[in-house]
Design a protein around this motif. Structure first.
Motif, PDB file in Angstrom:
ATOM      1  N   GLU A  49       0.834  -1.202   0.000  1.00  0.00           N
ATOM      2  CA  GLU A  49       0.000   0.000   0.000  1.00  0.00           C
ATOM      3  C   GLU A  49       0.867   1.248   0.000  1.00  0.00           C
ATOM      4  O   GLU A  49       0.575   2.235  -0.686  1.00  0.00           O
ATOM      5  N   ASP A  50       1.985   1.208   0.738  1.00  0.00           N
ATOM      6  CA  ASP A  50       2.911   2.346   0.746  1.00  0.00           C
ATOM      7  C   ASP A  50       3.515   2.564  -0.640  1.00  0.00           C
ATOM      8  O   ASP A  50       3.638   3.712  -1.097  1.00  0.00           O
ATOM      9  N   LEU A  51       3.900   1.485  -1.300  1.00  0.00           N
ATOM     10  CA  LEU A  51       4.477   1.599  -2.646  1.00  0.00           C
ATOM     11  C   LEU A  51       3.459   2.170  -3.621  1.00  0.00           C
ATOM     12  O   LEU A  51       3.804   3.002  -4.475  1.00  0.00           O
ATOM     13  N   ALA A  52       2.214   1.744  -3.502  1.00  0.00           N
ATOM     14  CA  ALA A  52       1.176   2.270  -4.384  1.00  0.00           C
ATOM     15  C   ALA A  52       0.982   3.765  -4.157  1.00  0.00           C
ATOM     16  O   ALA A  52       0.810   4.536  -5.115  1.00  0.00           O
ATOM     17  N   GLN A  53       1.014   4.189  -2.894  1.00  0.00           N
ATOM     18  CA  GLN A  53       0.866   5.612  -2.595  1.00  0.00           C
ATOM     19  C   GLN A  53       2.036   6.420  -3.153  1.00  0.00           C
ATOM     20  O   GLN A  53       1.850   7.535  -3.667  1.00  0.00           O
ATOM     21  N   GLU A  54       3.243   5.876  -3.073  1.00  0.00           N
ATOM     22  CA  GLU A  54       4.403   6.563  -3.644  1.00  0.00           C
ATOM     23  C   GLU A  54       4.273   6.681  -5.158  1.00  0.00           C
ATOM     24  O   GLU A  54       4.655   7.704  -5.753  1.00  0.00           O
ATOM     25  N   ALA A  55       3.737   5.649  -5.795  1.00  0.00           N
ATOM     26  CA  ALA A  55       3.529   5.706  -7.247  1.00  0.00           C
ATOM     27  C   ALA A  55       2.498   6.780  -7.598  1.00  0.00           C
ATOM     28  O   ALA A  55       2.629   7.467  -8.629  1.00  0.00           O
ATOM     29  N   LEU A  56       1.472   6.943  -6.758  1.00  0.00           N
ATOM     30  CA  LEU A  56       0.488   8.008  -6.985  1.00  0.00           C
ATOM     31  C   LEU A  56       1.144   9.385  -6.921  1.00  0.00           C
ATOM     32  O   LEU A  56       0.824  10.278  -7.719  1.00  0.00           O
ATOM     33  N   VAL A  57       2.067   9.562  -5.986  1.00  0.00           N
ATOM     34  CA  VAL A  57       2.781  10.834  -5.881  1.00  0.00           C
ATOM     35  C   VAL A  57       3.578  11.093  -7.150  1.00  0.00           C
ATOM     36  O   VAL A  57       3.599  12.211  -7.682  1.00  0.00           O
ATOM     37  N   ASP A  58       4.253  10.048  -7.664  1.00  0.00           N
ATOM     38  CA  ASP A  58       4.997  10.190  -8.919  1.00  0.00           C
ATOM     39  C   ASP A  58       4.078  10.574 -10.066  1.00  0.00           C
ATOM     40  O   ASP A  58       4.423  11.396 -10.917  1.00  0.00           O
ATOM     41  N   ALA A  59       2.889   9.956 -10.097  1.00  0.00           N
ATOM     42  CA  ALA A  59       1.933  10.269 -11.166  1.00  0.00           C
ATOM     43  C   ALA A  59       1.512  11.729 -11.105  1.00  0.00           C
ATOM     44  O   ALA A  59       1.436  12.418 -12.144  1.00  0.00           O
TER      45      ALA A  59
END
Length: 431
Positions: A49-59
């Motif tokens: 879930e943390d990795l997914a949230q970091e990917a959202l920030v990148d997006a």
């Protein structure tokens, strides 16, 4: 990040506001599949879930400049996977198991590019994710928060608004839930057969709790919160697709659809409650009624008999097909409540049975049931007990006693709109 993640981008870069809306929509629709796929690969739900949230920030940072990828969910998943690999590489020691997984992830991306989507595997991942979000080591509040955040894709702010709690409270529940799952070493899997019924029951209970809060908000200025019902029904449809052989999954979906069909008529133009007897049935959502009846038929088609949710759905169906209160098959509703009371006994079921008995045979016999409930004390503090007693007394012509009951009910009600309605009844302004 290498250039391969941008190979499927749109030609023109949208503005920041458009990107934020796109990211929110993608997360709402695909969060369960993204986090589920990541959890299967990294073996840690909290990390996934943390990795997914970091990917959202990148997006949010890259898409306004480079454009929105044509397969946004796959882009987010690929970026999150790369972040996992980078994290493993930064460790002082990289054990053989993790190194092999990192190698496999890199090979998978080299072969498939950004289109990393296996629909069959994803379905399994979503089911596992739902089971872990509703794991028995978590409190009910944590199960609800985690389900809405990770499975339904709601933000912490949206969950907080829906349940009228501070955003920080929701965030704390989610963080604690992830830590609890990690401490319990909760496996990312569908539970074994011997635990299946109990664990599935917990999931359905969470969805029903979410829907119930939408149907009759426990507190706050609004009587209903339809946005919550939409999420509960959406998750119910996901469960029905993933577990077509489970009758109670279809039963819960039927109950939610049939109940939500009445929502357009349950409040007036001012947002005040409109009770069943006074609702304009022409405003009921016929498409929801059709879907609900189809879901109930699907539950019956499994051939294992009706459980608690299916019986409640059958009661809701009786209301849905009746042209008016007088045309309702109240005798059948009483029988269905009796059956429900045998397989899932509770004082609330008995209270509802009393209301049905009042319509089938008259208020006097129903009042005896209510008085037994009152004397037992099992529903002490539950505002619908004196509210129902007040309605029965009113029908019996005992107006002063009825007003007293409505006043008690108003004092117990947590919802502002419902409290106002009960106060009007207590003062004889409304029948």
């Amino acid at each position: 990040m290498d250039d391969s993640s941008h190979s499927e981008t749109a030609r023109s870069a949208p503005d920041q506001g458009s990107v934020e809306r796109v990211v929110a929509a993608v997360w709402r629709i695909e969060s369960a599949r993204i986090v589920g796929a990541l959890t299967r690969l990294v073996g840690d739900f909290g990390l996934a879930e943390d990795l997914a949230q970091e990917a959202l920030v990148d997006a949010l940072r890259q898409w306004p400049v480079e454009g929105v990828p044509r397969n946004a969910a796959a882009w987010l998943t690929a970026v999150a996977k790369r972040k996992a690999i980078d994290g493993w590489r930064r460790r002082e020691r990289l054990d053989a198991r993790v190194a092999l997984l990192a190698h496999d992830l890199e090979r998978e991306q080299a072969e498939a590019g950004d289109m990393l989507w296996d629909p069959d595997a994803v379905d399994d991942d979503v089911l596992r994710l739902i089971f872990i979000a509703c794991h028995p080591v978590l409190s009910k509040e944590a199960q609800v928060a985690l389900t809405l955040r990770v499975v339904a894709g709601l933000s912490s702010e949206e969950i907080a608004r829906a349940f009228l709690v501070p955003t920080a409270t929701v965030q704390q529940r989610i963080v604690r839930a992830k830590k609890t799952l990690a401490a319990a070493n909760a496996p990312f899997e569908v539970p074994p057969r011997e635990e299946h019924a109990q664990r599935l029951g917990a999931i359905l209970g969470v969805l029903y709790l979410i829907f119930n809060e939408a149907h009759a908000a426990s507190s706050g200025p609004d009587w209903m919160r339809p946005e919550l019902s939409d999420e509960a029904i959406r998750l119910g449809r996901v469960m029905a697709a993933l577990m077509p052989g489970e009758p109670e999954v279809h039963g819960l979906l039927a109950l939610m659809e049939l109940t939500a069909a009445r929502f357009p008529a349950r409040v007036d133009a001012n947002g005040d409650p409109v009770l069943l007897a006074d609702q304009d049935r022409r405003r009921w959502d016929r498409s929801r009624i059709s879907r609900g009846r189809a879901a109930l038929a699907a539950a019956d088609a499994v051939g294992r008999g009706r459980g608690a949710f299916s019986l409640q759905a059958a009661i809701a169906e009786c209301h849905a097909v009746a042209a008016s209160v007088d045309d309702t098959d109240w005798d059948r509703i009483v029988l269905l409540y009796e059956a429900l009371g045998r397989i899932a006994p509770s004082p609330v079921v008995e209270l509802n049975r009393a209301a049905a008995v009042a319509m089938a045979t008259g208020p006097a016999s129903a009042l005896r049931i209510i008085d037994q409930l009152s004397s037992s004390g099992v529903l002490r503090g539950y505002h619908l007990l004196p509210a129902t007693r007040g309605e029965l007394l009113l029908r019996l012509g005992r107006e002063e006693e009825a007003r007293s009951e409505f006043a008690v009910a108003a004092g117990l009600a947590g919802n502002d709109r419902e409290r106002a309605l009960l106060n009007r009844k207590a003062h004889g302004h409304e029948r």
